[in-house]
Scaffold this active site. Structure first.
Site, PDB file in Angstrom:
ATOM      1  N   SER A   1       0.818  -1.216   0.000  1.00 53.06           N
ATOM      2  CA  SER A   1       0.000   0.000   0.000  1.00 53.06           C
ATOM      3  C   SER A   1       0.849   1.262   0.000  1.00 53.06           C
ATOM      4  O   SER A   1       2.003   1.258   0.442  1.00 53.06           O
ATOM      5  CB  SER A   1      -0.898   0.022   1.238  1.00 53.06           C
ATOM      6  OG  SER A   1      -1.679  -1.140   1.316  1.00 53.06           O
TER       7      SER A   1
HETATM    8  N1  SAH Z   1      -0.094  -4.873   4.231  1.00 51.58           N
HETATM    9  C1  SAH Z   1       0.490  -5.417   3.038  1.00 51.58           C
HETATM   10  C2  SAH Z   1      -0.442  -5.259   1.871  1.00 51.58           C
HETATM   11  C3  SAH Z   1      -0.440  -6.452   0.971  1.00 51.58           C
HETATM   12  S1  SAH Z   1      -1.723  -6.486  -0.237  1.00 51.58           S
HETATM   13  C4  SAH Z   1       1.865  -4.802   2.819  1.00 51.58           C
HETATM   14  O1  SAH Z   1       2.249  -3.936   3.613  1.00 51.58           O
HETATM   15  O2  SAH Z   1       2.568  -5.230   1.900  1.00 51.58           O
HETATM   16  C5  SAH Z   1      -2.948  -7.500   0.553  1.00 51.58           C
HETATM   17  C6  SAH Z   1      -2.569  -8.921   0.818  1.00 51.58           C
HETATM   18  O3  SAH Z   1      -3.749  -9.594   1.270  1.00 51.58           O
HETATM   19  C7  SAH Z   1      -2.071  -9.729  -0.361  1.00 51.58           C
HETATM   20  O4  SAH Z   1      -0.761 -10.152  -0.078  1.00 51.58           O
HETATM   21  C8  SAH Z   1      -3.030 -10.926  -0.455  1.00 51.58           C
HETATM   22  O5  SAH Z   1      -2.385 -12.146  -0.775  1.00 51.58           O
HETATM   23  C9  SAH Z   1      -3.591 -10.970   0.950  1.00 51.58           C
HETATM   24  N2  SAH Z   1      -4.893 -11.620   1.136  1.00 51.58           N
HETATM   25  C10 SAH Z   1      -5.997 -11.529   0.381  1.00 51.58           C
HETATM   26  N3  SAH Z   1      -7.007 -12.252   0.930  1.00 51.58           N
HETATM   27  C11 SAH Z   1      -6.510 -12.806   2.075  1.00 51.58           C
HETATM   28  C12 SAH Z   1      -7.041 -13.664   3.100  1.00 51.58           C
HETATM   29  N4  SAH Z   1      -8.312 -14.098   3.087  1.00 51.58           N
HETATM   30  N5  SAH Z   1      -6.242 -14.019   4.126  1.00 51.58           N
HETATM   31  C13 SAH Z   1      -4.956 -13.603   4.179  1.00 51.58           C
HETATM   32  N6  SAH Z   1      -4.384 -12.815   3.250  1.00 51.58           N
HETATM   33  C14 SAH Z   1      -5.155 -12.408   2.210  1.00 51.58           C
END
Ligand code: SAH
Length: 209
Positions: free
Chosen positions: A52
């Site tokens: 993000s």
């Molecule tokens: N906070 C992260 C943002 C990553 S993007 C950062 O700082 O990099 C969001 C993430 O949510 C992705 O990696 C995706 O694989 C994960 N995601 C999506 N659905 C999910 C679920 N049900 N449980 C765990 N992770 C999930």
């Protein structure tokens, strides 16, 4: 980054600003993009996901009112960056991530930085993490279809949940749910955002994306 993107946009908590100053963001970015690490935008990470925009991470931490001593759950820990920042404020951060490649990368980064109050677990975070509940704060970093009941159930009294809601191709809004001392829930809308989809039992199905 901290001065212009965060303080300049109204993030004023010294704890939050100091946490961002402590975490080297380039550690959480793919090598070929590391020169863009402090840019004012999201970036692609491994497995087709995104890290993000720094301001959005700050906004979510502010909305979740993170405090020293808090036990925090992050659903969708991805690169591990947001979990790392939160670990400089809270006592303990547990990240749940569905993608194995990202779990391994984030674990390695925490080890390298010596952030031993962060644990990354592979699984479907829409179900929360019953074995570690309750949490003082839960942050969801992917956009859901609704507020998962398991997550509000796993909030401690006076706990805060921050989650984006909305489909992958439609408008999304950031929602804050707070739990009262008596277990009652209060919801507020923090405005428009854009996140990757939350895929899981209490989110979108993989086939929809
Ligand atoms: N906070 C992260 C943002 C990553 S993007 C950062 O700082 O990099 C969001 C993430 O949510 C992705 O990696 C995706 O694989 C994960 N995601 C999506 N659905 C999910 C679920 N049900 N449980 C765990 N992770 C999930």
């Amino acid at each position: 980054m901290v001065e212009r993107q965060l303080r300049g946009r109204g993030i004023s908590s010294t704890e939050i600003l100091s946490a961002f100053r402590q975490v080297p963001r380039e550690v959480f970015i793919r090598g070929d993009l590391s020169h863009l690490a402090y840019g004012d935008h999201p970036l692609p990470i491994e497995a087709g996901q995104t890290i993000s925009q720094p301001y959005i991470v700050a906004l979510m931490i502010e909305a979740a009112e993170l405090k020293a001593g808090d036990k925090v759950l992050e659903v969708g820990s991805g690169s591990g960056y947001a979990a790392a920042v939160m670990s400089r404020i809270a006592a303990q951060v547990i990240g749940v991530e569905r993608c194995e490649e990202l779990v391994n990368l984030a674990r390695e980064r925490m080890r390298r930085l010596g952030y031993d109050n962060v644990t990354i677990i592979e699984g479907d975070g829409t179900l929360g993490l019953t074995s570690e509940a309750p949490f003082d704060a839960i942050l969801v970093a992917a956009s859901g279809s609704h507020v998962p009941r398991s997550l509000t159930d796993q909030l401690a009294p006076r706990g805060r949940l921050v989650i984006p809601l909305g489909g992958p191709r439609s408008a999304q809004k950031l929602i804050r749910v707070s739990k009262g001392e008596d277990g009652s829930l209060q919801q507020s809308d923090l405005g428009g955002v854009r996140f990757v989809p939350l895929i899981g039992e209490e989110g979108w199905s993989d086939a929809q994306n």
